[in-house]
Design an enzyme around this catalytic site. Structure first.
Site, mmCIF file in Angstrom:
data_model
loop_
_atom_site.group_PDB
_atom_site.id
_atom_site.type_symbol
_atom_site.label_atom_id
_atom_site.label_comp_id
_atom_site.label_asym_id
_atom_site.label_seq_id
_atom_site.Cartn_x
_atom_site.Cartn_y
_atom_site.Cartn_z
ATOM 1 N N TRP A 5 -9.069 20.798 -42.296
ATOM 2 C CA TRP A 5 -7.674 21.039 -41.902
ATOM 3 C C TRP A 5 -7.564 21.633 -40.506
ATOM 4 O O TRP A 5 -6.738 21.213 -39.701
ATOM 5 C CB TRP A 5 -6.952 21.900 -42.934
ATOM 6 C CG TRP A 5 -6.657 21.126 -44.187
ATOM 7 C CD1 TRP A 5 -7.089 21.423 -45.449
ATOM 8 C CD2 TRP A 5 -5.884 19.915 -44.306
ATOM 9 N NE1 TRP A 5 -6.632 20.483 -46.337
ATOM 10 C CE2 TRP A 5 -5.894 19.552 -45.674
ATOM 11 C CE3 TRP A 5 -5.197 19.114 -43.406
ATOM 12 C CZ2 TRP A 5 -5.233 18.412 -46.148
ATOM 13 C CZ3 TRP A 5 -4.542 17.980 -43.865
ATOM 14 C CH2 TRP A 5 -4.566 17.643 -45.221
ATOM 15 N N ASP A 47 -2.543 28.570 -40.444
ATOM 16 C CA ASP A 47 -2.155 27.615 -41.482
ATOM 17 C C ASP A 47 -2.551 28.259 -42.811
ATOM 18 O O ASP A 47 -3.732 28.351 -43.140
ATOM 19 C CB ASP A 47 -2.899 26.291 -41.271
ATOM 20 C CG ASP A 47 -2.631 25.271 -42.386
ATOM 21 O OD1 ASP A 47 -1.888 25.594 -43.333
ATOM 22 O OD2 ASP A 47 -3.159 24.143 -42.291
ATOM 23 N N LYS A 49 1.268 23.946 -52.611
ATOM 24 C CA LYS A 49 0.070 24.533 -53.205
ATOM 25 C C LYS A 49 0.440 25.785 -53.999
ATOM 26 O O LYS A 49 0.157 25.872 -55.175
ATOM 27 C CB LYS A 49 -0.961 24.895 -52.131
ATOM 28 C CG LYS A 49 -1.841 23.751 -51.619
ATOM 29 C CD LYS A 49 -1.131 22.643 -50.917
ATOM 30 C CE LYS A 49 -2.003 21.496 -50.489
ATOM 31 N NZ LYS A 49 -2.251 21.376 -49.060
HETATM 32 C C1 LIG Z 1 -2.430 20.517 -47.976
HETATM 33 C C2 LIG Z 1 -2.766 21.102 -46.657
HETATM 34 C C3 LIG Z 1 -2.307 20.527 -45.463
HETATM 35 C C4 LIG Z 1 -1.491 19.261 -45.421
HETATM 36 O O1 LIG Z 1 -0.238 19.429 -45.975
HETATM 37 P P1 LIG Z 1 0.857 18.270 -45.881
HETATM 38 O O2 LIG Z 1 1.945 18.786 -46.729
HETATM 39 O O3 LIG Z 1 0.235 17.011 -46.427
HETATM 40 O O4 LIG Z 1 1.265 18.119 -44.485
HETATM 41 C C5 LIG Z 1 -2.644 21.149 -44.276
HETATM 42 N N1 LIG Z 1 -3.359 22.286 -44.257
HETATM 43 C C6 LIG Z 1 -3.826 22.863 -45.386
HETATM 44 C C7 LIG Z 1 -4.623 24.114 -45.307
HETATM 45 C C8 LIG Z 1 -3.536 22.284 -46.619
HETATM 46 O O5 LIG Z 1 -3.984 22.854 -47.746
#
Ligand SMILES: *Cc1c(COP(=O)(O)O)cnc(C)c1O
Length: 364
Positions: A102, A176, A200
């Site tokens: 990511w 993030d 999540k």
């Molecule tokens: C799931 C996730 C993403 C991507 O999320 P989207 O909703 O598909 O844009 C990015 N970073 C992390 C850490 C994630 O767990």
């Protein structure tokens, strides 16, 4: 069909009480004769739902008053572009720390909007893309003139998590936190900006949470779309465009559920207990393993491998039969992954470990 233990990495399991309340309120929210989905986002009913959700989030996370909370769209992948569009203009440069898929994706996207410098990349061997830990800070190449320092607090695919807030030498931190936000207490005042997709640990997909310090605003590149301009969204109370209303409502119910459980300290205690149970078993097993450096193991996403990958399908089928679902690892790394966010009860992890013990015994 009874409810299963759902180990999906996202969209992920939600607390059953939240789903039940949403079901009860589906056709008639609080005597309005309509569903939240059918309400004007500017009406007083929805504004009440919105304000309560924001208030609860601020309270749970202790968000200081000089921070804006934005309810946006586009997910964390959208933020990979939206963050640099809004922030990189202050100096034209940004630092990115890579600890997995990511953060690697974030750095790549940001490069379209300014000069991106990779502070460190823990891929082992170099270039493999597979990170099993976090490069020690002494080896980071920090740029004091960076507009911000970006990292991913929990790599959802790799299972690498920070258990401290990194020190970027005074450069504003951008994180993030898609997959570990609200999983433990956090000192928001240490950050310039925090973002995360909702699916999540917060609620349904389609909602992106951004928490941004006031002084970070005002540097958007001229081409930034208004709908993705933090300052414009902040001034419009996240309603410059129609926000993801139903997702915000569910998020509010989740925030209330977290509060009723005892807030983030209680979440952290439960999450630690769940992760410890699983890692202790993995470390004692001769059939299953997790290769992540111990000080960087994720309490949210636990990847693990069977000694004999030829047994992967049998393992998944047996798990499914016991109501333990969505355990297949990410296609890029293979193996298994148990995502054990806030909504996964201890009983779910206990059932998984019991199954893994039985499976291992059957291999003898
Ligand atoms: C799931 C996730 C993403 C991507 O999320 P989207 O909703 O598909 O844009 C990015 N970073 C992390 C850490 C994630 O767990």
């Amino acid at each position: 069909m009874p409810r299963v233990f759902n180990f999906s990495p996202g969209p992920a399991a939600l607390p059953e009480t939240v789903l039940r309340q949403a079901a009860e309120e589906m056709l008639d929210w609080h005597g309005t004769g309509m569903s939240v989905m059918e309400m004007s986002h500017r009406g007083k009913e929805f504004m009440g739902i919105f304000d309560e959700a924001e208030g609860l989030l601020r309270e749970l996370m202790g968000v200081p008053s000089n921070y804006k909370v934005l309810f946006m769209q586009g997910g964390a992948i959208g933020e990979n572009a939206i963050v640099p569009m809004n922030l990189i203009g202050r100096t034209g440069r940004a630092d990115y720390l890579i600890t997995g898929d990511w953060s690697r994706k974030s750095a790549k996207e940001a490069g379209r909007y300014g000069l991106v410098s990779v502070v460190a990349d823990s891929a082992e061997p170099p270039g493999s893309g597979r990170c099993l830990g976090i490069t020690p800070r002494a080896q980071w190449k920090l740029d004091a003139g960076a507009a911000y320092f970006h990292y991913c607090s929990n790599e959802t695919i790799g299972g690498v998590q920070f258990h401290h807030i990194p020190d970027a030498g005074g450069v504003p931190l951008v994180a993030d936190m898609s997959s570990d936000i609200l999983s433990r207490p956090l000192d928001v005042s240490r950050f310039g900006l925090i973002y995360g997709g909702a699916q999540k640990n917060i609620g349904p997909s389609g909602l992106t949470l951004v928490i941004v310090r006031d002084d970070m605003l005002g540097y958007a590149l001229p081409a930034t779309p208004d709908a993705f301009n933090y300052r414009i969204q902040a001034e419009a109370g996240s309603m410059y465009n129609t926000p993801a209303t139903y997702a915000i409502y569910i998020a509010g119910l989740v925030f209330r559920w977290i509060q009723a459980q005892g807030g983030l300290p209680a979440m952290a205690e439960r999450n630690e207990a769940k992760a410890k149970l699983l890692y202790d078993f993995l470390d004692s097993s001769r059939f299953f393993s997790n290769p992540i450096a111990r000080d960087a193991r994720s309490q949210m996403n636990v990847p693990f491998w069977l000694k004999d990958p030829g047994q992967d399908e049998a393992f998944l089928a047996g798990a499914q039969a016991r109501g333990l679902v969505q355990l297949k690892g990410h296609r890029s790394v293979g193996g298994m992954r148990a995502s054990i966010y806030n909504a996964m009860p201890l009983e779910g992890v206990q059932a998984l470990v019991a199954y893994m013990k039985d499976f291992e015994a059957s291999q003898a």
